[in-house]
Design a protein around this motif. Structure first.
Motif, mmCIF file in Angstrom:
data_model
loop_
_atom_site.group_PDB
_atom_site.id
_atom_site.type_symbol
_atom_site.label_atom_id
_atom_site.label_comp_id
_atom_site.label_asym_id
_atom_site.label_seq_id
_atom_site.Cartn_x
_atom_site.Cartn_y
_atom_site.Cartn_z
ATOM 1 N N SER A 88 0.755 -1.084 0.134
ATOM 2 C CA SER A 88 -0.191 -0.120 -0.010
ATOM 3 C C SER A 88 1.046 1.176 0.135
ATOM 4 C CB SER A 88 -0.860 -0.022 1.357
ATOM 5 O OG SER A 88 0.057 -0.123 2.367
ATOM 6 N N ASP A 158 -0.034 13.399 -11.362
ATOM 7 C CA ASP A 158 -1.027 12.714 -11.817
ATOM 8 C C ASP A 158 -1.933 13.528 -12.616
ATOM 9 O OD1 ASP A 158 0.128 10.350 -10.789
ATOM 10 O OD2 ASP A 158 -1.112 10.649 -8.885
ATOM 11 N N ARG A 226 7.190 10.688 -13.587
ATOM 12 C CA ARG A 226 6.058 10.122 -14.279
ATOM 13 C C ARG A 226 6.351 10.321 -15.796
ATOM 14 N NH1 ARG A 226 1.673 8.660 -10.712
ATOM 15 N NH2 ARG A 226 0.995 7.699 -12.434
ATOM 16 N N TYR A 254 2.004 -2.386 -14.953
ATOM 17 C CA TYR A 254 1.041 -1.271 -14.397
ATOM 18 C C TYR A 254 1.774 0.127 -14.129
ATOM 19 C CZ TYR A 254 -2.907 -4.420 -14.562
ATOM 20 O OH TYR A 254 -3.842 -5.392 -14.831
ATOM 21 N N THR A 257 0.290 3.316 -15.557
ATOM 22 C CA THR A 257 -1.283 3.613 -15.160
ATOM 23 C C THR A 257 -1.475 3.638 -13.615
ATOM 24 O OG1 THR A 257 -1.967 1.233 -15.712
ATOM 25 C CG2 THR A 257 -2.003 2.658 -17.390
ATOM 26 N N ASP A 258 -0.898 2.464 -13.187
ATOM 27 C CA ASP A 258 -1.128 2.466 -11.554
ATOM 28 C C ASP A 258 0.062 1.870 -10.773
ATOM 29 O OD1 ASP A 258 -2.824 2.361 -8.992
ATOM 30 O OD2 ASP A 258 -3.714 0.650 -9.499
ATOM 31 N N GLU A 260 1.503 3.222 -7.790
ATOM 32 C CA GLU A 260 1.177 3.275 -6.628
ATOM 33 C C GLU A 260 0.616 1.894 -5.869
ATOM 34 O OE1 GLU A 260 0.350 5.575 -8.386
ATOM 35 O OE2 GLU A 260 1.330 7.706 -7.696
ATOM 36 N N ASN A 261 -0.340 1.280 -6.472
ATOM 37 C CA ASN A 261 -1.122 0.349 -5.916
ATOM 38 C C ASN A 261 -0.379 -1.160 -6.223
ATOM 39 O OD1 ASN A 261 -3.224 1.460 -4.378
ATOM 40 N ND2 ASN A 261 -4.039 2.001 -6.414
ATOM 41 N N HIS A 262 0.694 -0.956 -6.663
ATOM 42 C CA HIS A 262 1.506 -1.929 -7.165
ATOM 43 C C HIS A 262 3.193 -2.146 -6.451
ATOM 44 C CE1 HIS A 262 -1.765 -2.425 -9.937
ATOM 45 N NE2 HIS A 262 -1.528 -3.859 -10.002
#
Length: 350
Positions: A88, A158, A226, A254, A257-258, A260-262
């Protein structure tokens, strides 16, 4: 100015002159905060206060602010509030506050910084990342939409439809909204023929203008860039660093695209050629105060890092070794001790 006059609560018989170490003991209750506040009133040299826990750091900072009778800037470097190897991500407001403080340290705008000792072990993006990415903008300056968006991508912002939180930006025609960690409110930049026509602070809830300003800073909103060049650099490093099929690793797939959640914060060194310590952002002349036994706190946190590394091996993707993601605790302790710190504690030294 003699040593006794610098901090009136110091008892000179507690000074260990033989070893060169200076130790202040028996400072009970709020006396530590009072002593540090008195020190600020008697010196212009910046200070770093290292505490054994985040709770203790906040208490000390509150006490210093209470007793402080100057306009000097006192800040607390916030913890990430995640455990080592957590998937997280840290809260965005925490990342933004850390970026703001690092930017201020580079520009020597902080007189006293209070930190939890464990922050000495987390590796940070290199100082030159903040130097190279941070950009001051002002009304009348030549800038294109593409130029501003490239800076924002490089700074870890972002893109969203409507800006509400730190680290976000939105583009609507010739208007760029962004929420930089350098400002309390989000910023609205209006461009006219590739020049900045106006800069306004606005309310994120109502989207209405609060006031116009002439200039501001865009500083990193995240701990990793980014833009496509930085992402390609990261993916190449990840492929070369680990064995296995990268197409099976969630973060690799990811990262655009994502991330932070990985678990991207467990792989930050792959974005850079080198990493920095919080000490790299501190002016060399800074006086260091140690509250209680900071070395024990570091060694406890080191044990937690090693335990988490051994217990949280992932089947989905490899993880970085502690030596790559964190600094060596014993080396940090030696580095701090070589800087002739002043140790303060509530108990009597024996």
């Amino acid at each position: 100015m003699n040593k006794r006059s610098q901090i009136s609560l110091i008892n000179s018989q507690n000074w260990d002159r033989a070893s060169g170490a200076i130790k202040f003991g028996q400072l009970y209750g709020s006396s530590i905060g009072l002593a540090l506040a008195e020190d600020r009133m008697q010196t212009a040299v910046s200070s770093l206060v290292i505490c054994p826990s985040s709770e203790n750091a906040q208490i000390i900072a509150d006490e210093i602010n209470y007793f402080n009778q100057t306009d000097q800037i006192i800040e607390v470097f916030p913890d990430l509030e995640i455990l080592p190897y957590d998937l997280s991500p840290p809260r965005r407001d925490i990342i933004s506050k850390r970026s703001e403080i690092l930017h201020k340290l580079i520009n020597k705008e902080i007189n006293l910084l209070v930190i939890n000792a464990s922050n000495l072990l987390w590796k940070l993006p290199p100082r030159d990342f903040f130097d190279s990415v941070s950009q001051q903008i002002e009304v009348g300056q030549s800038f294109s939409i593409n130029g501003i968006t490239e800076i924002l991508k490089r700074s870890g912002f972002d893109r969203v439809a409507v800006v509400h939180d730190p680290g976000q930006y939105a583009v609507r025609g010739s208007i760029v909204d962004l929420y930089s960690p350098s400002e309390i409110y989000p910023i609205r930049i209006d461009l006219d023929d590739n020049h900045i026509d106006s800069i306004r602070l606005f309310d994120s809830a109502s989207q209405l203008t609060i006031k116009q300003i002439s200039k501001t800073w865009i500083i990193p909103a995240n701990q990793f860039p980014r833009d496509s060049k930085a992402i390609d650099f990261f993916k190449a490093n990840m492929r070369n660093h680990f064995e296995g099929n990268q197409m099976e690793w969630p973060l690799y797939n990811y990262i655009y695209t994502d991330p932070e959640n990985h678990g991207v914060y467990n792989y930050l060194p792959l974005f850079y050629s080198t990493m920095s310590s919080i000490l790299d952002f501190i002016d060399p002349s800074t006086r260091i105060f140690l509250i209680d036994d900071f070395s024990s706190s570091l060694l406890v946190f080191k044990h937690l890092i090693d335990q988490r590394f051994n217990d949280y091996q992932l089947d989905s993707q490899p993880i970085m070794h502690p030596n790559e993601l964190f600094f060596n605790a014993n080396k940090i302790i030696d580095d701090i001790n070589r800087k002739n710190p002043l140790t303060i504690q509530s108990e009597k030294f024996t």
